[in-house]
Write a protein that holds these residues in place. Sequence first.
Motif, PDB file in Angstrom:
ATOM      1  N   GLY A   1      44.813  -2.869  25.973  1.00 45.12           N
ATOM      2  CA  GLY A   1      44.547  -1.608  25.294  1.00 45.12           C
ATOM      3  C   GLY A   1      43.944  -1.730  23.914  1.00 45.12           C
ATOM      4  N   GLU A   2      43.797  -2.923  23.390  1.00 42.19           N
ATOM      5  CA  GLU A   2      43.145  -3.091  22.089  1.00 42.19           C
ATOM      6  C   GLU A   2      41.665  -2.743  22.212  1.00 42.19           C
ATOM      7  N   ILE A   3      41.161  -1.969  21.246  1.00 40.05           N
ATOM      8  CA  ILE A   3      39.766  -1.524  21.253  1.00 40.05           C
ATOM      9  C   ILE A   3      39.056  -2.091  20.032  1.00 40.05           C
ATOM     10  N   PHE A   4      37.825  -2.559  20.235  1.00 44.19           N
ATOM     11  CA  PHE A   4      37.031  -3.151  19.162  1.00 44.19           C
ATOM     12  C   PHE A   4      35.650  -2.499  19.141  1.00 44.19           C
ATOM     13  N   THR A   5      35.020  -2.525  17.955  1.00 46.07           N
ATOM     14  CA  THR A   5      33.638  -2.073  17.809  1.00 46.07           C
ATOM     15  C   THR A   5      32.854  -3.135  17.061  1.00 46.07           C
TER      16      THR A   5
ATOM     17  N   LYS B   1      19.034 -21.882  26.168  1.00 47.93           N
ATOM     18  CA  LYS B   1      20.350 -21.489  25.656  1.00 47.93           C
ATOM     19  C   LYS B   1      20.185 -20.163  24.916  1.00 47.93           C
ATOM     20  N   PRO B   2      20.105 -19.048  25.645  1.00 49.33           N
ATOM     21  CA  PRO B   2      19.739 -17.783  24.999  1.00 49.33           C
ATOM     22  C   PRO B   2      20.884 -17.091  24.251  1.00 49.33           C
ATOM     23  N   PHE B   3      22.125 -17.503  24.470  1.00 48.65           N
ATOM     24  CA  PHE B   3      23.242 -16.702  23.986  1.00 48.65           C
ATOM     25  C   PHE B   3      23.861 -17.256  22.704  1.00 48.65           C
ATOM     26  N   ARG B   4      24.222 -16.304  21.825  1.00 49.82           N
ATOM     27  CA  ARG B   4      24.944 -16.648  20.602  1.00 49.82           C
ATOM     28  C   ARG B   4      26.326 -15.996  20.663  1.00 49.82           C
ATOM     29  N   LEU B   5      27.352 -16.784  20.437  1.00 49.16           N
ATOM     30  CA  LEU B   5      28.718 -16.289  20.527  1.00 49.16           C
ATOM     31  C   LEU B   5      29.030 -15.330  19.379  1.00 49.16           C
ATOM     32  N   ILE B   6      29.500 -14.127  19.731  1.00 49.91           N
ATOM     33  CA  ILE B   6      29.948 -13.158  18.725  1.00 49.91           C
ATOM     34  C   ILE B   6      31.427 -13.324  18.454  1.00 49.91           C
ATOM     35  N   THR B   7      32.223 -13.368  19.520  1.00 49.31           N
ATOM     36  CA  THR B   7      33.662 -13.552  19.347  1.00 49.31           C
ATOM     37  C   THR B   7      34.266 -14.099  20.627  1.00 49.31           C
ATOM     38  N   THR B   8      35.261 -14.954  20.468  1.00 50.32           N
ATOM     39  CA  THR B   8      36.086 -15.396  21.590  1.00 50.32           C
ATOM     40  C   THR B   8      37.244 -14.426  21.731  1.00 50.32           C
ATOM     41  N   LEU B   9      37.403 -13.851  22.920  1.00 49.97           N
ATOM     42  CA  LEU B   9      38.404 -12.803  23.098  1.00 49.97           C
ATOM     43  C   LEU B   9      38.984 -12.903  24.516  1.00 49.97           C
ATOM     44  N   PRO B  10      40.039 -13.703  24.690  1.00 55.30           N
ATOM     45  CA  PRO B  10      40.664 -13.800  26.014  1.00 55.30           C
ATOM     46  C   PRO B  10      41.166 -12.442  26.498  1.00 55.30           C
ATOM     47  N   THR B  11      41.142 -12.244  27.812  1.00 57.32           N
ATOM     48  CA  THR B  11      41.524 -11.000  28.505  1.00 57.32           C
ATOM     49  C   THR B  11      40.648  -9.823  28.098  1.00 57.32           C
ATOM     50  N   MET B  12      39.415 -10.090  27.651  1.00 51.53           N
ATOM     51  CA  MET B  12      38.467  -9.010  27.423  1.00 51.53           C
ATOM     52  C   MET B  12      38.224  -8.303  28.746  1.00 51.53           C
ATOM     53  N   SER B  13      38.214  -6.956  28.722  1.00 55.77           N
ATOM     54  CA  SER B  13      38.230  -6.224  29.986  1.00 55.77           C
ATOM     55  C   SER B  13      37.063  -5.262  30.184  1.00 55.77           C
ATOM     56  N   SER B  14      36.365  -4.832  29.119  1.00 56.19           N
ATOM     57  CA  SER B  14      35.245  -3.915  29.330  1.00 56.19           C
ATOM     58  C   SER B  14      34.348  -3.877  28.108  1.00 56.19           C
ATOM     59  N   LEU B  15      33.113  -3.402  28.333  1.00 60.91           N
ATOM     60  CA  LEU B  15      32.116  -3.248  27.274  1.00 60.91           C
ATOM     61  C   LEU B  15      31.280  -2.026  27.610  1.00 60.91           C
ATOM     62  N   THR B  16      31.013  -1.192  26.604  1.00 60.97           N
ATOM     63  CA  THR B  16      30.171  -0.026  26.846  1.00 60.97           C
ATOM     64  C   THR B  16      29.504   0.398  25.550  1.00 60.97           C
TER      65      THR B  16
ATOM     66  N   HIS C   1      28.358   3.799  23.394  1.00 56.04           N
ATOM     67  CA  HIS C   1      28.591   5.237  23.277  1.00 56.04           C
ATOM     68  C   HIS C   1      28.166   5.684  21.886  1.00 56.04           C
ATOM     69  N   ASP C   2      27.330   6.745  21.822  1.00 60.56           N
ATOM     70  CA  ASP C   2      26.808   7.244  20.543  1.00 60.56           C
ATOM     71  C   ASP C   2      26.181   6.120  19.729  1.00 60.56           C
ATOM     72  N   ASP C   3      25.409   5.258  20.436  1.00 58.85           N
ATOM     73  CA  ASP C   3      24.684   4.136  19.825  1.00 58.85           C
ATOM     74  C   ASP C   3      25.618   3.124  19.165  1.00 58.85           C
ATOM     75  N   GLN C   4      26.858   3.072  19.595  1.00 61.76           N
ATOM     76  CA  GLN C   4      27.821   2.113  19.070  1.00 61.76           C
ATOM     77  C   GLN C   4      28.390   1.306  20.230  1.00 61.76           C
ATOM     78  N   ILE C   5      28.623   0.015  19.982  1.00 60.23           N
ATOM     79  CA  ILE C   5      29.145  -0.879  20.997  1.00 60.23           C
ATOM     80  C   ILE C   5      30.671  -0.908  20.911  1.00 60.23           C
ATOM     81  N   PHE C   6      31.338  -0.594  22.046  1.00 61.85           N
ATOM     82  CA  PHE C   6      32.790  -0.650  22.142  1.00 61.85           C
ATOM     83  C   PHE C   6      33.178  -1.708  23.179  1.00 61.85           C
ATOM     84  N   PHE C   7      34.279  -2.415  22.920  1.00 58.75           N
ATOM     85  CA  PHE C   7      34.820  -3.297  23.951  1.00 58.75           C
ATOM     86  C   PHE C   7      36.337  -3.364  23.807  1.00 58.75           C
ATOM     87  N   THR C   8      36.997  -3.785  24.885  1.00 62.25           N
ATOM     88  CA  THR C   8      38.457  -3.731  24.941  1.00 62.25           C
ATOM     89  C   THR C   8      39.047  -5.027  25.467  1.00 62.25           C
ATOM     90  N   LYS C   9      40.348  -5.180  25.203  1.00 58.38           N
ATOM     91  CA  LYS C   9      41.168  -6.169  25.887  1.00 58.38           C
ATOM     92  C   LYS C   9      41.988  -5.438  26.945  1.00 58.38           C
TER      93      LYS C   9
END
Length: 633
Positions: free
Chosen positions: A294-298, A266-281, A283-291
Amino acid sequence: MRLSFNKNILRKIIYGTLAILIFVFAAGIIRVKNSARSELSKERARLESHLPFERTNLIPHSKNNVQIWQNIDDTRDFVKFQDTYFAATSGGLVEFAADGNLIKHFTVLDGLSESDLTSLIVFNAKLFIGTRTQGLIVFDGENFESYKFTDRDAQAITAFLIDDGRLLIGTFAGGLIEFNGKNFSEIKADNEKLIAVNCLIKDSSRLFVGTFNNGLYLLESGVWRHFTTAEGLPSNRVIGVASQGENVFIATDFGLVQTANFQTNKPFRLITTLPTMSSLTKHDDQIFFTKANGEIFTLGEKFTVKESPRNKDLSDVHLTGTDGNLFLLAKQGIFQISGANFQQFGKSENNFLSDNFISAMAFDNNGNLWAGTFRRGIDVFTKDGKKLKHLESETVREINFLKPQNDAMFAATSSGLMQFKNDFSSKDLTKTDGLLSNSVTHFADASFLAIATSKGLTINENGKLRSLSTVQGLPSNSIYTTLFVNKSLFVGTLGGLAEIQNNKVLRVYKDSNSNLKQNWVTALCSANDRLFIGTYGGGIFELTASGEIHYFAEIGKFVVNPNAIYSDGARIFVGTLEGVKILDLNTQKWSVLSENLPSKVVMSITGDGENIYFGTTSGIAGMKKNYFENGDF
């Protein structure tokens, strides 16, 4: 005696050494032979693993008798190539200058094999372009060429990745494919085909393959591992992977997890539950993800989630990085993100379509073209292609049919029957007014208005509404098309074709009592006193003057889309899932149009005195009538 003994010993040593040398030499020869056989075997296996493909130079359309109208905001991927930026959209390939100004919109007229593009990457100094149905396109800055796999249906190219001088190509149905610049071969996970690939990520020596519905595959040190919800993923649809230090983050469409060790059960630890999450990348050593909206999270310290104040009125959103910059791609266009700044990049001109899925078209009495879409209401264009108006609201959204009547344009929608005046003001007729259903699919007008709905037929005669359903003899309450011919109203339903006179069902044509091969009637058209019948999957038929059904068997069975039969008096145009079938009414010969269409899926057809317009799932093609005169299309 001692000398003789020493000679014997020396002789034995020499003979033994020679034997050893002979053995080593022979072993070396055998080893070389085995190594050669192994290399030959590997080379033979490599050659046998090459995927067969066809390469074709894509030739631009050289004539000026075809025009393409599309929406280019719906962006799927975005890269820098040869000092300019390119966007893969649902309406073709778009080139932008560094400041966002539009340089060129490439369409099927420029050589693209289709308009619905999915992904981009620069490899070997060329731009590789993924498509929805037509394989791989390669662009060198001037010319396009096509690569299609002949042993498999890839369905869609979904992702690209450059890895150690090779190009990895993710497909939806054709597997994970490797291209070394000359040949293609398939990569499998321990003989398991990798299908429905959603994303490809390389992190140091690890290759991650995210899938649409089967979790995450990891290749590390030559060993494949497979992770699904059983190992702790929030969902089996993986949309992105990014690493930060020893931590690896995996995004699914239902949430984000983290791991620093893939070796546990069981290697994974849940960070957040986020329905309709659409991308992860990253950039500049920072983690960005979106719904998707259009909502953007870091991610902050200790994996805390921070939401950025961004535009939430977007759809189908995902992030991508190119040329050191971070961009957000959406159906509504491209947006550049720089710190707290969020600015649209490359806004398209106002004369582009609002949506590419053109479900209905009609000309009003002023010669303006009304283009109804499946999701975004109606665009109104002048004769010279200038957009006059975009009509969209909660009730004016899904357009099923358009037709002018007197000085107004009527629209059948999923929310009722709409009437638009010359000033674009409107009023509606809905279930509260007496319609059987708000889902209006079609209508016909003569001495009265016949309104097709999903629950039967409503007849509006001098403001009085009455209804016809299966109780009164209709073959089905699901009605798709209507047409007045002489004194009869013909109604195409899910269960057959009905002929109505004096508000009574006079006759029903079905596969059980006529030559109609398919009961689901989708479209009707009259031309030169002939009635043509389009069906869903059965092809096209004609109701003759004697009341018999004639089947055009010479062109076979196919799907005729609603609103997709039209006649200009000389020909019948029939829109299908594979282009347009055309019947010359003089020669009675059929031909097929599939080239120079934004998409082969033709949903609606109309025309004026000079042009025929084809509404597809990827925009509109307007073709001058002389385009069809020589039959060389």
